[in-house]
Design a protein around this motif. Structure first.
Motif, PDB file in Angstrom:
ATOM      1  N   VAL A 108       0.847  -1.196   0.000  1.00 27.40           N
ATOM      2  CA  VAL A 108       0.000   0.000   0.000  1.00 27.40           C
ATOM      3  C   VAL A 108       0.884   1.248   0.000  1.00 27.40           C
ATOM      4  N   ILE A 109       1.920   1.236   0.838  1.00 27.73           N
ATOM      5  CA  ILE A 109       2.824   2.395   0.905  1.00 27.73           C
ATOM      6  C   ILE A 109       3.501   2.610  -0.447  1.00 27.73           C
ATOM      7  N   SER A 110       3.950   1.545  -1.087  1.00 28.21           N
ATOM      8  CA  SER A 110       4.614   1.661  -2.398  1.00 28.21           C
ATOM      9  C   SER A 110       3.675   2.234  -3.446  1.00 28.21           C
ATOM     10  N   VAL A 111       2.435   1.736  -3.470  1.00 28.58           N
ATOM     11  CA  VAL A 111       1.454   2.226  -4.450  1.00 28.58           C
ATOM     12  C   VAL A 111       1.160   3.699  -4.215  1.00 28.58           C
ATOM     13  N   LEU A 112       0.958   4.100  -2.943  1.00 31.11           N
ATOM     14  CA  LEU A 112       0.675   5.508  -2.648  1.00 31.11           C
ATOM     15  C   LEU A 112       1.861   6.395  -2.994  1.00 31.11           C
ATOM     16  N   GLN A 113       3.075   5.944  -2.691  1.00 30.77           N
ATOM     17  CA  GLN A 113       4.258   6.740  -3.005  1.00 30.77           C
ATOM     18  C   GLN A 113       4.423   6.896  -4.509  1.00 30.77           C
ATOM     19  N   ALA A 114       4.148   5.842  -5.247  1.00 34.52           N
ATOM     20  CA  ALA A 114       4.257   5.915  -6.713  1.00 34.52           C
ATOM     21  C   ALA A 114       3.225   6.881  -7.276  1.00 34.52           C
ATOM     22  N   MET A 142      -7.959  -2.225   1.692  1.00 36.76           N
ATOM     23  CA  MET A 142      -7.325  -1.982   2.990  1.00 36.76           C
ATOM     24  C   MET A 142      -7.345  -0.503   3.377  1.00 36.76           C
ATOM     25  N   ILE A 143      -7.501   0.385   2.384  1.00 32.02           N
ATOM     26  CA  ILE A 143      -7.447   1.828   2.656  1.00 32.02           C
ATOM     27  C   ILE A 143      -8.872   2.331   2.872  1.00 32.02           C
ATOM     28  N   HIS A 144      -9.137   2.831   4.050  1.00 25.14           N
ATOM     29  CA  HIS A 144     -10.464   3.346   4.379  1.00 25.14           C
ATOM     30  C   HIS A 144     -10.529   4.859   4.280  1.00 25.14           C
ATOM     31  N   SER A 145      -9.417   5.508   4.514  1.00 29.58           N
ATOM     32  CA  SER A 145      -9.365   6.963   4.380  1.00 29.58           C
ATOM     33  C   SER A 145      -7.910   7.389   4.249  1.00 29.58           C
ATOM     34  N   LEU A 146      -7.740   8.608   3.751  1.00 26.61           N
ATOM     35  CA  LEU A 146      -6.403   9.182   3.623  1.00 26.61           C
ATOM     36  C   LEU A 146      -6.315  10.444   4.464  1.00 26.61           C
ATOM     37  N   ALA A 147      -5.251  10.551   5.195  1.00 23.76           N
ATOM     38  CA  ALA A 147      -4.947  11.784   5.933  1.00 23.76           C
ATOM     39  C   ALA A 147      -3.545  12.176   5.503  1.00 23.76           C
ATOM     40  N   LEU A 148      -3.462  12.677   4.276  1.00 25.95           N
ATOM     41  CA  LEU A 148      -2.148  12.913   3.690  1.00 25.95           C
ATOM     42  C   LEU A 148      -1.386  14.038   4.383  1.00 25.95           C
ATOM     43  N   GLU A 149      -2.106  15.001   4.990  1.00 30.10           N
ATOM     44  CA  GLU A 149      -1.401  16.056   5.725  1.00 30.10           C
ATOM     45  C   GLU A 149      -0.662  15.494   6.929  1.00 30.10           C
ATOM     46  N   LYS A 150      -1.081  14.285   7.376  1.00 26.73           N
ATOM     47  CA  LYS A 150      -0.412  13.608   8.494  1.00 26.73           C
ATOM     48  C   LYS A 150       0.395  12.399   8.012  1.00 26.73           C
ATOM     49  N   ASN A 151       0.455  12.220   6.676  1.00 23.03           N
ATOM     50  CA  ASN A 151       1.124  11.063   6.082  1.00 23.03           C
ATOM     51  C   ASN A 151       0.526   9.748   6.581  1.00 23.03           C
TER      52      ASN A 151
END
Length: 154
Positions: A108-114, A142-151
């Motif tokens: 999941v981290i790899s996909v989001l970073q890409a 697996m991803i229910h929400s994103l809080a990208l300002e908090k990474n």
């Protein structure tokens, strides 16, 4: 010369009044009367003991206030310990889940970073995740929400 006195709440005798001679009213009221050889001795004793009693009462009140503050601090510290224990347990459970699912979390981290590295907009990224979730993608599920300002991807 006479001086009347009665027992205070702490058992200490306190003086109520003084007079240059014994008054009949004190004989009728069942109060203890202390007699002095001079009126000056009665006045000195009356005021010195009154001041002493006042200072003792003040000291007692200050002690009670200090005990109350100490109890409040103790209760606050106990509550903080309980809260920290709950946070610690929650963090431990999260760590166990991450360890248990570490391969999927890494994916999941790899996909989001890409996606972020490719310059994808945050809203567009969230839209893609929701679409992939509808299509049955286990990583997107697996991803229910994103809080990208908090990474954070929750």
């Amino acid at each position: 010369p006479a001086k009347s006195k009665e027992e205070g709440s702490d058992g200490q005798l306190i003086f109520q009044d003084f007079s240059p001679f014994r008054l009949i009213q004190f004989d009728q009221q069942q109060q203890q009367v202390k007699e002095y050889s001079t009126f000056s001795d009665a006045v000195d004793d009356f005021f010195s003991l009154s001041e002493s009693y006042r200072l003792n009462a003040l000291r007692h009140q200050q002690e009670e206030n200090a005990k109350a503050r100490l109890e409040k601090v103790r209760a606050d510290q106990e509550q903080r310990v309980k809260t920290l224990a709950m946070v610690s347990e929650d963090s431990r459970q999260k760590a166990e889940l991450i360890e248990y699912n570490h391969e999927m979390v890494d994916n999941v981290i790899s996909v989001l970073q890409a996606a972020i590295a490719s310059g994808m907009d945050w809203d567009e990224l969230w839209h893609v995740i929701k679409e992939n979730r509808k299509n049955g993608d286990p990583l997107a599920g697996m991803i229910h929400s994103l809080a990208l300002e908090k990474n954070q991807a929750i």
